[in-house]
Scaffold this motif. Structure first.
Motif, short mmCIF file in Angstrom:
data_model
loop_
_atom_site.label_atom_id
_atom_site.label_comp_id
_atom_site.label_asym_id
_atom_site.label_seq_id
_atom_site.Cartn_x
_atom_site.Cartn_y
_atom_site.Cartn_z
N ASN A 1 0.74 7.36 5.63
CA ASN A 1 -0.70 7.66 6.07
C ASN A 1 -1.05 8.92 5.54
O ASN A 1 -1.98 9.24 4.65
CB ASN A 1 -0.83 7.51 7.53
N LEU A 2 0.04 9.92 5.60
CA LEU A 2 -0.37 11.28 5.05
C LEU A 2 -0.65 11.24 3.79
O LEU A 2 -1.22 11.93 3.06
CB LEU A 2 0.67 12.46 5.47
N GLU A 3 0.41 10.54 3.13
CA GLU A 3 0.43 10.40 1.47
C GLU A 3 -0.95 9.85 1.10
O GLU A 3 -1.49 10.37 -0.08
CB GLU A 3 1.46 9.53 1.14
N LYS A 4 -1.36 8.94 1.63
CA LYS A 4 -2.74 8.25 1.41
C LYS A 4 -3.86 9.50 1.40
O LYS A 4 -4.77 9.48 0.66
CB LYS A 4 -3.16 7.16 2.46
N GLN B 1 -1.02 26.31 -1.75
CA GLN B 1 -1.14 27.71 -1.57
C GLN B 1 -2.45 27.97 -1.39
O GLN B 1 -3.43 27.85 -2.43
CB GLN B 1 -0.27 28.36 -2.54
N GLY B 2 -2.74 28.60 -0.26
CA GLY B 2 -4.12 29.01 0.14
C GLY B 2 -4.79 28.25 1.01
O GLY B 2 -5.81 28.66 1.91
N ILE B 3 -4.33 27.33 1.36
CA ILE B 3 -4.97 26.23 2.07
C ILE B 3 -4.54 26.60 3.69
O ILE B 3 -3.35 26.78 3.71
CB ILE B 3 -4.73 24.51 1.97
N ILE B 4 -5.27 26.74 4.65
CA ILE B 4 -4.81 27.00 5.95
C ILE B 4 -5.42 25.93 6.72
O ILE B 4 -6.54 25.75 6.75
CB ILE B 4 -5.42 28.29 6.62
N TYR B 5 -4.58 25.14 7.67
CA TYR B 5 -4.90 24.33 8.68
C TYR B 5 -5.45 25.14 10.08
O TYR B 5 -4.60 25.48 10.74
CB TYR B 5 -3.71 23.26 8.98
N MET C 1 2.16 19.54 17.29
CA MET C 1 1.93 20.04 16.01
C MET C 1 1.71 21.36 16.09
O MET C 1 0.72 21.96 16.73
CB MET C 1 1.08 19.21 15.28
N THR C 2 2.49 22.16 15.34
CA THR C 2 2.04 23.60 15.15
C THR C 2 1.55 23.69 13.77
O THR C 2 1.86 23.28 12.91
CB THR C 2 3.21 24.61 15.15
N ALA C 3 0.15 24.38 13.49
CA ALA C 3 -0.66 24.32 12.17
C ALA C 3 -0.91 25.68 11.93
O ALA C 3 -1.59 26.54 12.70
CB ALA C 3 -1.59 23.34 12.22
N ASP C 4 -0.41 26.39 10.68
CA ASP C 4 -1.20 27.37 9.98
C ASP C 4 -1.31 27.22 8.70
O ASP C 4 -2.07 26.20 8.27
CB ASP C 4 -0.20 28.77 10.12
N ASP C 5 -0.50 27.91 7.68
CA ASP C 5 -0.59 27.32 6.34
C ASP C 5 0.46 26.53 6.11
O ASP C 5 1.28 26.57 5.14
CB ASP C 5 -0.83 28.62 5.29
N ILE C 6 0.95 25.83 7.20
CA ILE C 6 1.81 24.66 7.17
C ILE C 6 1.62 23.95 8.60
O ILE C 6 1.20 24.37 9.31
CB ILE C 6 3.46 25.47 7.41
N ALA C 7 2.25 22.53 8.43
CA ALA C 7 2.04 21.95 9.67
C ALA C 7 3.42 21.47 10.12
O ALA C 7 4.01 20.59 9.29
CB ALA C 7 1.06 20.87 9.73
N ALA D 1 -6.73 19.18 13.36
CA ALA D 1 -6.99 17.90 14.18
C ALA D 1 -7.05 16.58 13.11
O ALA D 1 -6.45 15.53 13.29
CB ALA D 1 -7.98 17.88 15.07
N LEU D 2 -7.12 17.13 11.78
CA LEU D 2 -7.56 15.98 10.93
C LEU D 2 -5.96 15.52 10.16
O LEU D 2 -5.64 14.33 10.08
CB LEU D 2 -8.65 16.40 9.83
N VAL D 3 -5.19 16.73 10.26
CA VAL D 3 -3.87 16.43 9.86
C VAL D 3 -3.19 15.58 10.88
O VAL D 3 -2.25 14.45 10.52
CB VAL D 3 -3.06 17.55 9.57
N GLN D 4 -3.50 15.88 12.22
CA GLN D 4 -2.68 15.16 13.11
C GLN D 4 -3.12 13.75 13.35
O GLN D 4 -2.35 12.74 13.52
CB GLN D 4 -2.99 15.89 14.64
N ASN D 5 -4.50 13.48 13.23
CA ASN D 5 -5.21 12.19 13.31
C ASN D 5 -4.70 11.56 12.12
O ASN D 5 -4.29 10.00 12.46
CB ASN D 5 -6.82 12.25 13.24
N THR D 6 -4.32 11.94 10.95
CA THR D 6 -4.43 11.13 9.80
C THR D 6 -2.66 10.44 9.91
O THR D 6 -2.52 9.22 9.36
CB THR D 6 -4.30 12.03 8.54
N THR D 7 -1.93 11.12 10.88
CA THR D 7 -0.63 10.51 10.96
C THR D 7 -0.88 9.17 11.36
O THR D 7 0.13 8.32 11.18
CB THR D 7 0.55 11.33 11.63
N GLY D 8 -1.66 8.86 12.08
CA GLY D 8 -1.96 7.40 12.81
C GLY D 8 -0.86 7.07 13.76
O GLY D 8 -0.82 5.88 14.24
#
Ligand code: NAG
Ligand code: NAG
Ligand code: NAG
Ligand code: NAG
Ligand code: NAG
Ligand code: NAG
Length: 476
Positions: free
Chosen positions: A358-361, A400-404, A336-342, A323-330
């Motif tokens: 926004n994601l870059e920031k 690598q290793g981070i899972i959303y 959005m599908t999220a696993d170890d990719i979004a 949800a943080l990834v999605q919210n960050t887009t602004g």
């Protein structure tokens, strides 16, 4: 290399009428999760294993990569079509399409809906034999002016090698984890002679339960060799051993997600060893049966994993709330599908630059490794979201290793673009082959033309092969 001499002599005994090649049968298997590095590691610890024996007369592709993204569905479809998601339309098990409508709808209102082909499509996914696909649960689309429910195989944009095998009189059998794997029968719906799809969602996510589940598939492999189909199969009966038959193993994948590897090494934990030993013993049962039936010499065994699992090193594991990834887009996100990719589909394509900025920031907070959008989607072969309704606007690739995820149940996942996700086990074996390691990078989509050539069929009949100029694997 083609064996025309053999083709002529075996013209009337093979299941594939008038198109015989060097092999009469192919047994193809995905050990889901099994990495390229796992092959050598396992064989070094188990020099007397069946895998070691297969490699002694086999070609090993030590640099094999599955599809990008590398979820189970696109990974399977890669091997079945010879094409990548840009041309198959199949990006993920659970994904979005801007031309679809939800199940049960009348295709009214604005188009665009989730397209999920997993246990959600079953009559009752709490049952191992779930009743198969309930049309009511299928996403819909307007085709020829009518609102229609779309079966998985109708979703596929290019044909499968199974369709070519059955077109020339051969037979195919396949087993996987959901009834939706009927997708392998291809757009014509005719590629699969018989399918066997017990529902994995109906069993607990433990190594032992998954081994028991995989045993159903193993028994199906043995039945198929005997020319029988197991109870609760789909499709037709058999008269003899199918031309091509195979399926997947889930036990290794579950062991990777629940136990994994020894910190800082490629070593297996006891659970992962137990799962791999089970798979190895199961492949031995198939080999023994092929020998007993006197068709081992005529069968190409092909073991290529549809996906890997990340991370191998548990020390790299970390999770972040999607949800943080999605919210960050602004901006407004449709899906959005999220696993170890979004994979992000925006309401307005025009918001892409803003969302990316926004994601870059938030690169550090979201542990982002790469953001792929715009021209790079096209240049890197993912396709153009402006013209292809199945292509996401933005791909976020974490380190690598981070899972959303918010799940605490797993220490590894697959689907993403990292090496641990995509660098998979891939080897072929037959007593006629001379042990060889091919170290050049290959794609598992090359499996599709390779299987056809092994059976003496024309790989040029695959649309994916034409579109992407997919080559057969080295040695064929
Ligand atoms: C779809 O159309 C049918 C027949 O016109 C109607 O009975 C049904 O309520 C509609 N369903 C939806 C979800 O709009
Ligand atoms: C699914 O099967 C379970 C187990 O038999 C049963 O309890 C449940 O009611 C079924 N669900 C539906 C929607 O039929
Ligand atoms: C076949 O499926 C039914 C449920 O539809 C189940 O009750 C039965 O046990 C299954 N039989 C076998 C042999 O798998
Ligand atoms: C799983 O199976 C193994 C071997 O059959 C057994 O030793 C072990 O106790 C089982 N584990 C669990 C959690 O049931
Ligand atoms: C792995 O080992 C390193 C170094 O010994 C240690 O700092 C780390 O906490 C361990 N990680 C896990 C997940 O056990
Ligand atoms: C995301 O945004 C929604 C809506 O504003 C909010 O309810 C939710 O808490 C946010 N989630 C995170 C993880 O920031």
């Amino acid at each position: 290399m083609r064996y025309w001499g053999l083709a002529l002599t075996s013209l009337f005994v093979s299941g594939v009428a008038a198109h015989s090649g060097p092999y009469k049968h192919v047994f193809f298997v995905s050990i889901d999760g099994f990495h390229g590095s796992d092959v050598q590691h396992y064989v070094s610890k188990r020099p007397h294993s069946t895998m070691a024996r297969l490699l002694a007369t086999g070609y090993e592709y030590t640099n094999a990569y599955t599809s990008a993204p590398s979820d189970s569905f696109p990974g399977t479809i890669n091997q079945m079509t010879g094409a990548s998601p840009a041309h198959t339309g199949v990006w993920y098990d659970d994904i979005y399409d801007r031309t679809f409508y939800p199940p049960g709808s009348n295709c009214t209102g604005p188009a665009g809906a989730e397209v999920e082909y997993a246990e959600n499509c079953d009559f009752n996914s709490t049952l191992l034999f779930s009743g198969g696909i309930d049309v009511k649960n299928l996403p819909r689309k307007i085709v020829d002016g009518k609102c229609r429910s779309i079966f998985p195989h109708q979703r596929l944009l290019v044909n499968t090698w199974l369709e070519i095998v059955t077109k020339y009189g051969g037979t195919t059998c396949y087993g996987d984890k959901h009834p939706t794997y009927e997708i392998v029968s291809g757009p014509s719906g005719k590629g699969l002679t018989s399918g066997y799809f017990p529902e994995i969602q109906a069993i607990p996510v433990t190594v032992n339960a998954t081994i028991a589940y995989d045993e159903l598939h193993v028994n199906a492999f043995l039945d198929w060799i005997d020319g029988k189909v197991p109870v609760n199969s789909t499709g037709d009966r058999l008269k003899e051993t199918p031309t091509a038959f195979g399926g997947n193993f889930q036990a290794v994948s579950v062991a990777q997600k629940t136990a994994g590897y020894v910190n800082g090494s490629l070593d297996f934990t006891p659970d992962l060893f137990r799962a791999t030993d089970f798979v190895d013993g199961s492949i031995k049962k198939v080999v023994d049966k092929l020998i007993q039936k006197k068709i081992y010499d005529d069968t190409l065994i092909l073991i290529c994993s549809k996906h890997g699992q990340a991370p191998i090193n548990p020390n790299f594991y970390g999770k972040i709330d999607p949800a943080l990834v999605q919210n960050t887009t602004g901006v407004d996100v449709l899906f959005m599908t999220a696993d170890d990719i979004a994979l992000i589909f925006l309401k307005h394509h025009g918001d892409t630059e803003t969302a990316v900025r926004n994601l870059e920031k938030a690169r550090d907070a979201l542990k982002i490794y790469d953001i792929i959008y715009g021209r790079r989607l096209i240049e890197d072969g993912f396709g153009d979201p402006l013209s292809n309704p199945a292509v996401p606007d933005i791909i976020v690739r974490p380190i690598q290793g981070i899972i959303y995820t918010t799940s605490t149940a797993k220490i590894a996942e697959h689907g993403g673009l990292s090496d641990d996700d995509r660098h998979v086990a891939c080897f072929v074996s037959n007593p006629k082959l001379k042990k060889t390691q091919f170290t050049d990078p290959v794609s598992t989509k090359q499996v599709a033309p390779t299987i056809l050539r092994a059976l003496g069929l024309d790989e040029g009949e695959l649309q994916g092969v034409q579109l992407e100029h997919t080559q057969v694997l080295q040695g064929f």
